[in-house]
Design an enzyme around this catalytic site. Structure first.
Site, PDB file in Angstrom:
ATOM      1  N   LYS A 179     -18.814 -54.563 -54.750  1.00  0.00           N
ATOM      2  CA  LYS A 179     -19.408 -53.757 -53.905  1.00  0.00           C
ATOM      3  C   LYS A 179     -18.582 -53.029 -52.791  1.00  0.00           C
ATOM      4  O   LYS A 179     -17.478 -53.472 -52.570  1.00  0.00           O
ATOM      5  CB  LYS A 179     -19.990 -54.945 -52.872  1.00  0.00           C
ATOM      6  CG  LYS A 179     -20.853 -54.479 -51.535  1.00  0.00           C
ATOM      7  CD  LYS A 179     -22.486 -54.129 -51.786  1.00  0.00           C
ATOM      8  CE  LYS A 179     -23.167 -53.538 -51.124  1.00  0.00           C
ATOM      9  NZ  LYS A 179     -22.963 -51.921 -51.195  1.00  0.00           N
ATOM     10  N   LYS A 228     -13.106 -58.668 -47.446  1.00  0.00           N
ATOM     11  CA  LYS A 228     -14.199 -58.681 -46.498  1.00  0.00           C
ATOM     12  C   LYS A 228     -15.343 -59.417 -46.961  1.00  0.00           C
ATOM     13  O   LYS A 228     -15.955 -60.186 -46.137  1.00  0.00           O
ATOM     14  CB  LYS A 228     -14.467 -57.132 -46.296  1.00  0.00           C
ATOM     15  CG  LYS A 228     -15.124 -56.930 -45.196  1.00  0.00           C
ATOM     16  CD  LYS A 228     -15.582 -55.230 -45.194  1.00  0.00           C
ATOM     17  CE  LYS A 228     -14.203 -54.351 -45.173  1.00  0.00           C
ATOM     18  NZ  LYS A 228     -14.657 -52.962 -45.107  1.00  0.00           N
ATOM     19  N   LYS A 284     -14.616 -50.009 -54.775  1.00  0.00           N
ATOM     20  CA  LYS A 284     -14.674 -48.655 -53.879  1.00  0.00           C
ATOM     21  C   LYS A 284     -14.569 -47.516 -54.822  1.00  0.00           C
ATOM     22  O   LYS A 284     -14.216 -47.579 -55.962  1.00  0.00           O
ATOM     23  CB  LYS A 284     -13.399 -48.862 -52.972  1.00  0.00           C
ATOM     24  CG  LYS A 284     -13.564 -47.834 -51.940  1.00  0.00           C
ATOM     25  CD  LYS A 284     -14.431 -48.700 -50.767  1.00  0.00           C
ATOM     26  CE  LYS A 284     -14.192 -47.999 -49.381  1.00  0.00           C
ATOM     27  NZ  LYS A 284     -14.676 -48.782 -48.397  1.00  0.00           N
ATOM     28  N   THR A 342     -21.851 -51.275 -39.073  1.00  0.00           N
ATOM     29  CA  THR A 342     -20.613 -51.634 -38.671  1.00  0.00           C
ATOM     30  C   THR A 342     -19.876 -51.808 -37.306  1.00  0.00           C
ATOM     31  O   THR A 342     -19.232 -52.712 -37.187  1.00  0.00           O
ATOM     32  CB  THR A 342     -19.754 -50.312 -39.333  1.00  0.00           C
ATOM     33  OG1 THR A 342     -20.161 -50.005 -40.699  1.00  0.00           O
ATOM     34  CG2 THR A 342     -18.119 -50.494 -39.408  1.00  0.00           C
ATOM     35  N   ASN A 361     -19.498 -42.290 -37.710  1.00  0.00           N
ATOM     36  CA  ASN A 361     -20.595 -43.287 -37.512  1.00  0.00           C
ATOM     37  C   ASN A 361     -20.273 -44.668 -36.710  1.00  0.00           C
ATOM     38  O   ASN A 361     -20.823 -44.778 -35.716  1.00  0.00           O
ATOM     39  CB  ASN A 361     -21.206 -43.641 -39.030  1.00  0.00           C
ATOM     40  CG  ASN A 361     -21.883 -44.931 -38.804  1.00  0.00           C
ATOM     41  OD1 ASN A 361     -21.559 -46.017 -38.627  1.00  0.00           O
ATOM     42  ND2 ASN A 361     -23.146 -44.703 -39.440  1.00  0.00           N
ATOM     43  N   SER A 405     -25.674 -54.154 -45.500  1.00  0.00           N
ATOM     44  CA  SER A 405     -25.690 -53.741 -47.070  1.00  0.00           C
ATOM     45  C   SER A 405     -26.380 -54.781 -47.880  1.00  0.00           C
ATOM     46  O   SER A 405     -27.248 -54.530 -48.650  1.00  0.00           O
ATOM     47  CB  SER A 405     -24.509 -53.096 -47.651  1.00  0.00           C
ATOM     48  OG  SER A 405     -24.340 -51.725 -47.215  1.00  0.00           O
TER      49      SER A 405
HETATM   50  N1  GLU Z   1     -17.738 -48.605 -46.777  1.00  0.00           N
HETATM   51  C1  GLU Z   1     -18.174 -49.736 -45.766  1.00  0.00           C
HETATM   52  C2  GLU Z   1     -16.937 -50.796 -45.633  1.00  0.00           C
HETATM   53  O1  GLU Z   1     -15.942 -50.095 -45.924  1.00  0.00           O
HETATM   54  C3  GLU Z   1     -19.596 -50.361 -46.461  1.00  0.00           C
HETATM   55  C4  GLU Z   1     -19.325 -50.904 -47.792  1.00  0.00           C
HETATM   56  C5  GLU Z   1     -20.802 -51.376 -48.101  1.00  0.00           C
HETATM   57  O2  GLU Z   1     -21.713 -51.373 -47.493  1.00  0.00           O
HETATM   58  O3  GLU Z   1     -20.856 -51.694 -49.330  1.00  0.00           O
HETATM   59  O4  GLU Z   1     -17.053 -51.835 -45.380  1.00  0.00           O
END
Ligand code: GLU
Length: 421
Positions: free
Chosen positions: A69, A93, A105, A189, A219, A350
């Site tokens: 993810k 995370k 990513k 976030t 954002n 998410s």
């Molecule tokens: N890009 C965000 C992060 O760095 C969200 C990632 C997601 O929702 O999968 O955590």
């Protein structure tokens, strides 16, 4: 691995955490390499009829705890090293929050601000055409990141649906509500970080009115400004890619939000309501109680860490503080609420979106907020306790907390042979 690589620096945190747990060295070894990183060149047609190509990557760093993810970033400075590091952070995370996911990513090396909307759409669709075979609701699930948004996720979800021949909303999160996006994903976030600060305020001895400096006004930066200002905190400085503004009496957050809405920089508000121009470089050292890095990696480094005046740093960006800066700040007694906890609200909502897509039943925004708050408080409290018990920083505590979960899952899988790229 080159010593100056971003991933090399990120792994310093893994090694540090490992010293506080007794785990099989094979587990640490496995977590030092990305499982697979795919690189392609996307070729799209520009509005003038010419063709242009862009480098793009998708990294599935570790899928021990579930499908990988993580967001897709559009940025001119994106590199394979950065993508792998961001995917490594996503692995930790998701484990910090106990989400049933691994870490991934993606990125495209492009400045989307120099492309027309139609060109960005073609690029987004090309990305999915290139990577569709490695994506999937049980395999790898993208989301927005720097310079990508729900509109782009909508195009990507549409392209994926066309390729597989049916709607598959759970393959991507951060979608528009009309395509199965979740309420509350937009500010998740910042909201997660806000709940965390509120929950630990007593332990951290925070003042009821804090002076806040925010670096980056995308954002995360915009929403944290709004949420903190609504609680009576004073936003004394903010920056974006064009510069910074400050006002010791407190900036007018509405004015800043309106400027961004109209596509202007925060610096366009200088001269109104007491807003003064500040050099973006000086933002980190502004006199404040709370510093919120909400832009890119390595913003607080060995060169400027000593200038930090805040007592608390909330990392809404990924990797904003280098390991050397970590040590300088720790020596000054500055507490850092680390990225893999502080900005995990985004991936948590998410996850809620993915759950809602799979069950085909959608929750009210109050339910999203309540669930997000509960998880931020639960994991934030657990990490706070590890930090107290072991006498380590909140960052090391967060890594220890996540590593315990990752090690348990890696061992539970048994003696599979690991393969990495
Ligand atoms: N890009 C965000 C992060 O760095 C969200 C990632 C997601 O929702 O999968 O955590």
């Amino acid at each position: 691995m080159p010593e100056d690589s971003l991933l090399h620096h990120a792994l310093v945190r893994l090694d540090e955490a490992a010293t506080h747990l007794s785990i099989d060295p094979d587990v640490i070894e496995k977590l030092k390499y990305a499982r697979e990183t795919t690189k392609v060149r996307l070729m799209i047609r520009m509005d003038d009829g010419s063709r242009k190509s862009f480098l793009a990557w998708r990294c599935r760093y570790d899928d021990t705890r579930g499908p990988t993810k993580g967001g897709i970033r559009f940025h001119p400075d994106a590199t394979a090293d950065e993508v792998e590091t961001l995917a490594f952070w996503m692995t930790f995370k998701c484990a910090v929050m106990n989400l049933p996911y691994g870490g991934g990513k993606g990125a495209v090396q492009v400045d989307p601000r120099k492309l027309s909307k139609a060109e960005v759409e073609r690029l987004s669709r090309a990305y999915i055409q290139a990577f569709a075979r490695i994506l999937g609701p049980d395999r790898d699930i993208p989301a927005p990141d720097v310079y990508t948004n729900s509109m782009i996720m909508g195009w990507m979800a549409d392209e994926y649906a066309q390729i597989v021949g049916q709607a598959e909303p759970a393959v991507i999160t951060g979608k528009p509500i009309a395509l199965g996006g979740s309420l509350g994903r937009g500010d998740a976030t910042a909201r997660g970080g806000y709940y965390l600060v509120r929950h630990l305020a007593g332990d951290l001895g925070l003042a009821s009115t804090m002076r806040v400096a925010i670096q980056g006004f995308g954002n995360a930066g915009q929403h944290i400004a709004r949420l903190l200002a609504a609680d009576g905190h004073k936003i004394v400085a903010v920056s974006d890619s064009e510069g910074a503004v400050a006002s010791p009496a407190g900036l007018h957050v509405d004015m800043l939000l309106q400027a961004k809405e109209a596509g202007r920089s925060v610096t366009s508000t200088v001269g109104q309501g007491g807003h003064e121009l500040l050099s973006a470089r000086d933002l980190v050292g502004v006199d404040c109680d709370l510093l919120v890095p909400a832009a890119l990696e390595n913003m607080v480094d060995a060169a400027n860490a000593a200038t930090v005046k805040a007592k608390l740093v909330l990392e809404l960006a990924n990797g904003p503080v280098t390991p050397e800066a970590d040590r300088i700040l720790a020596d000054k007694g500055v507490i850092i609420l680390p990225d893999i906890l502080a900005n995990a609200g985004g991936v948590t909502v998410s996850y809620f979106e993915w759950v809602q897509n799979r069950q085909g039943f959608y929750w009210a925004v109050e339910e999203i907020h309540d669930r997000l708050r509960a998880i931020m408080e639960r994991e934030g409290r657990a990490i706070w306790n590890v930090s107290r018990d072991k006498g380590v920083t909140m960052r090391t505590a967060a890594y220890v907390h996540a590593l315990g979960r990752l090690a348990e899952a890696i061992e539970a899988h048994g003696t599979q042979s690991f393969f990495t790229s």
